[in-house]
Motif scaffolding. Structure first.
Motif, PDB file in Angstrom:
ATOM      1  N   THR A   1       2.426  -0.615  -7.176  1.00 35.28           N
ATOM      2  CA  THR A   1       1.785  -1.911  -7.344  1.00 35.28           C
ATOM      3  C   THR A   1       1.917  -2.329  -8.799  1.00 35.28           C
ATOM      4  O   THR A   1       1.649  -1.525  -9.703  1.00 35.28           O
ATOM      5  N   VAL A   2       2.359  -3.561  -9.038  1.00 34.94           N
ATOM      6  CA  VAL A   2       2.487  -4.043 -10.408  1.00 34.94           C
ATOM      7  C   VAL A   2       1.211  -4.768 -10.812  1.00 34.94           C
ATOM      8  O   VAL A   2       0.515  -5.373  -9.980  1.00 34.94           O
ATOM      9  N   VAL A   3       0.887  -4.676 -12.094  1.00 35.17           N
ATOM     10  CA  VAL A   3      -0.299  -5.310 -12.660  1.00 35.17           C
ATOM     11  C   VAL A   3       0.153  -6.541 -13.438  1.00 35.17           C
ATOM     12  O   VAL A   3       0.959  -6.427 -14.367  1.00 35.17           O
ATOM     13  N   LEU A   4      -0.338  -7.697 -13.044  1.00 38.25           N
ATOM     14  CA  LEU A   4       0.042  -8.951 -13.670  1.00 38.25           C
ATOM     15  C   LEU A   4      -1.159  -9.578 -14.360  1.00 38.25           C
ATOM     16  O   LEU A   4      -2.281  -9.494 -13.856  1.00 38.25           O
ATOM     17  N   THR A   5      -0.940 -10.216 -15.504  1.00 36.57           N
ATOM     18  CA  THR A   5      -1.986 -10.986 -16.154  1.00 36.57           C
ATOM     19  C   THR A   5      -1.456 -12.385 -16.450  1.00 36.57           C
ATOM     20  O   THR A   5      -0.252 -12.612 -16.529  1.00 36.57           O
ATOM     21  N   SER A   6      -2.390 -13.307 -16.615  1.00 40.81           N
ATOM     22  CA  SER A   6      -2.033 -14.695 -16.863  1.00 40.81           C
ATOM     23  C   SER A   6      -3.093 -15.348 -17.739  1.00 40.81           C
ATOM     24  O   SER A   6      -4.286 -15.102 -17.563  1.00 40.81           O
TER      25      SER A   6
ATOM     26  N   GLY B   1       2.170   5.956  -6.870  1.00 39.56           N
ATOM     27  CA  GLY B   1       1.608   7.062  -6.112  1.00 39.56           C
ATOM     28  C   GLY B   1       1.315   6.651  -4.682  1.00 39.56           C
ATOM     29  O   GLY B   1       1.428   5.477  -4.308  1.00 39.56           O
ATOM     30  N   PRO B   2       0.901   7.603  -3.859  1.00 35.73           N
ATOM     31  CA  PRO B   2       0.683   7.321  -2.431  1.00 35.73           C
ATOM     32  C   PRO B   2      -0.431   6.329  -2.152  1.00 35.73           C
ATOM     33  O   PRO B   2      -0.458   5.704  -1.102  1.00 35.73           O
ATOM     34  N   ASP B   3      -1.381   6.169  -3.080  1.00 36.79           N
ATOM     35  CA  ASP B   3      -2.487   5.238  -2.878  1.00 36.79           C
ATOM     36  C   ASP B   3      -2.325   3.958  -3.686  1.00 36.79           C
ATOM     37  O   ASP B   3      -3.266   3.171  -3.807  1.00 36.79           O
ATOM     38  N   ALA B   4      -1.129   3.731  -4.241  1.00 39.10           N
ATOM     39  CA  ALA B   4      -0.933   2.603  -5.153  1.00 39.10           C
ATOM     40  C   ALA B   4      -1.211   1.259  -4.493  1.00 39.10           C
ATOM     41  O   ALA B   4      -1.682   0.325  -5.154  1.00 39.10           O
ATOM     42  N   LEU B   5      -0.923   1.137  -3.208  1.00 39.21           N
ATOM     43  CA  LEU B   5      -1.146  -0.136  -2.538  1.00 39.21           C
ATOM     44  C   LEU B   5      -2.618  -0.395  -2.255  1.00 39.21           C
ATOM     45  O   LEU B   5      -2.978  -1.481  -1.807  1.00 39.21           O
ATOM     46  N   GLY B   6      -3.467   0.577  -2.512  1.00 35.53           N
ATOM     47  CA  GLY B   6      -4.888   0.406  -2.226  1.00 35.53           C
ATOM     48  C   GLY B   6      -5.628  -0.419  -3.244  1.00 35.53           C
ATOM     49  O   GLY B   6      -6.698  -0.952  -2.951  1.00 35.53           O
TER      50      GLY B   6
ATOM     51  N   GLU C   1      -8.700   3.496   0.011  1.00 33.60           N
ATOM     52  CA  GLU C   1      -7.750   4.555   0.318  1.00 33.60           C
ATOM     53  C   GLU C   1      -8.037   5.059   1.726  1.00 33.60           C
ATOM     54  O   GLU C   1      -9.129   4.857   2.257  1.00 33.60           O
ATOM     55  N   GLY C   2      -7.086   5.688   2.345  1.00 35.46           N
ATOM     56  CA  GLY C   2      -7.264   6.191   3.696  1.00 35.46           C
ATOM     57  C   GLY C   2      -8.213   7.377   3.750  1.00 35.46           C
ATOM     58  O   GLY C   2      -8.506   8.022   2.747  1.00 35.46           O
ATOM     59  N   GLY C   3      -8.726   7.616   4.959  1.00 36.07           N
ATOM     60  CA  GLY C   3      -9.523   8.821   5.143  1.00 36.07           C
ATOM     61  C   GLY C   3     -10.895   8.627   5.717  1.00 36.07           C
ATOM     62  O   GLY C   3     -11.537   9.580   6.115  1.00 36.07           O
ATOM     63  N   GLY C   4     -11.374   7.384   5.767  1.00 34.50           N
ATOM     64  CA  GLY C   4     -12.720   7.151   6.288  1.00 34.50           C
ATOM     65  C   GLY C   4     -12.680   6.352   7.562  1.00 34.50           C
ATOM     66  O   GLY C   4     -11.624   6.048   8.096  1.00 34.50           O
TER      67      GLY C   4
ATOM     68  N   THR D   1      -5.878   5.152 -14.179  1.00 35.77           N
ATOM     69  CA  THR D   1      -6.238   6.449 -13.622  1.00 35.77           C
ATOM     70  C   THR D   1      -7.104   6.230 -12.395  1.00 35.77           C
ATOM     71  O   THR D   1      -8.093   5.487 -12.445  1.00 35.77           O
ATOM     72  N   LYS D   2      -6.751   6.870 -11.306  1.00 35.54           N
ATOM     73  CA  LYS D   2      -7.507   6.724 -10.066  1.00 35.54           C
ATOM     74  C   LYS D   2      -8.701   7.668 -10.063  1.00 35.54           C
ATOM     75  O   LYS D   2      -8.599   8.835 -10.436  1.00 35.54           O
TER      76      LYS D   2
END
Length: 226
Positions: A41-46, A60-65, A83-86, A107-108
């Motif tokens: 996932t990219v981080v954009l600012t404006s 990472g595996p949870d980046a889309l979260g 994130e998945g799991g619940g 950092t997650k």
């Protein structure tokens, strides 16, 4: 006016992605998280909501979260997501959080029991903590607090947030403390707190107030939609 995303985004995905959207930053800027690949996932600012620049990325595996919203306490940025799991009403998701000091490196937060089944709706900063609102695994609104954005604990107050009857849709910090807006049953409601842990409910509100949806704080006061 339609906005063209930076060419660094390799997939035609709407700004904000599923469940997300731009968040306001201090100084009048905006931030958004846009999925660019299955694990990126990219981080954009404006500065104005029109011209967007990539300032970092989350991998990472949870980046889309990570979807936002975002809060800043003067030292650390905290972005929320899932994130998945619940399990929550048939959806497999837990709440998740990411922290950054520069918007470029994130950092997650570790997986933790306090975020099981959480679906976030907003975040703000309190007197000493980050304060988030959303729906919990057990149903109904929940408030979470964190001293650093990495470790979270739920604050469940059934007397002011009755399960299955109330909904919290926005939170903001004011000069008098924290304010949450939403509804209880068929009536608009607000909640106030000096610290994010002790809450007072105000409902029903004057006739015609309707259900509050979202909240923002500005120079002239707080604003919500009905």
């Amino acid at each position: 006016t339609q906005v063209t995303l930076p060419t660094i985004v390799t997939q035609p995905i709407t700004v904000g992605g599923p469940g997300g959207g731009p968040s306001a930053l201090t100084g009048g800027r905006f931030i958004d998280f846009v999925p660019a690949a299955a694990d990126r996932t990219v981080v954009l600012t404006s500065p104005d909501g029109s011209a967007w620049v990539q300032v970092g990325e989350i991998t990472g595996p949870d980046a889309l979260g990570v979807t936002g919203p975002v809060a800043f306490n003067g030292h650390v940025y905290v972005a929320l997501g899932g994130e998945g799991g619940g399990g929550f009403y048939g959806m497999q998701s837990n709440g998740a959080a990411w922290v950054s000091t520069d918007l470029a490196h994130w950092t997650k937060a570790p997986a933790q029991a306090g975020l099981a089944g959480a679906i976030f709706r907003g975040i703000s900063t309190g007197s000493a903590n980050f304060v988030a609102i959303g729906d919990s695994e057990g149903g109904g609104p929940t408030v979470w607090t964190s001293p650093d954005g990495l470790h979270w604990g739920p604050v469940l107050v059934k007397s002011v947030f009755p399960f299955d009857l109330s909904e919290a849709t926005g939170i903001a910090q004011t000069t008098h403390g924290l304010v949450i807006v939403g509804r209880i049953g068929e009536e608009g409601a607000t909640w106030t707190s000096p610290d994010g842990r002790t809450w007072m409910v105000h409902s029903p509100l004057p006739s015609g107030s309707g259900f509050f949806n979202g909240l923002a704080n500005g120079p002239a006061g707080i604003v919500s939609l009905v």
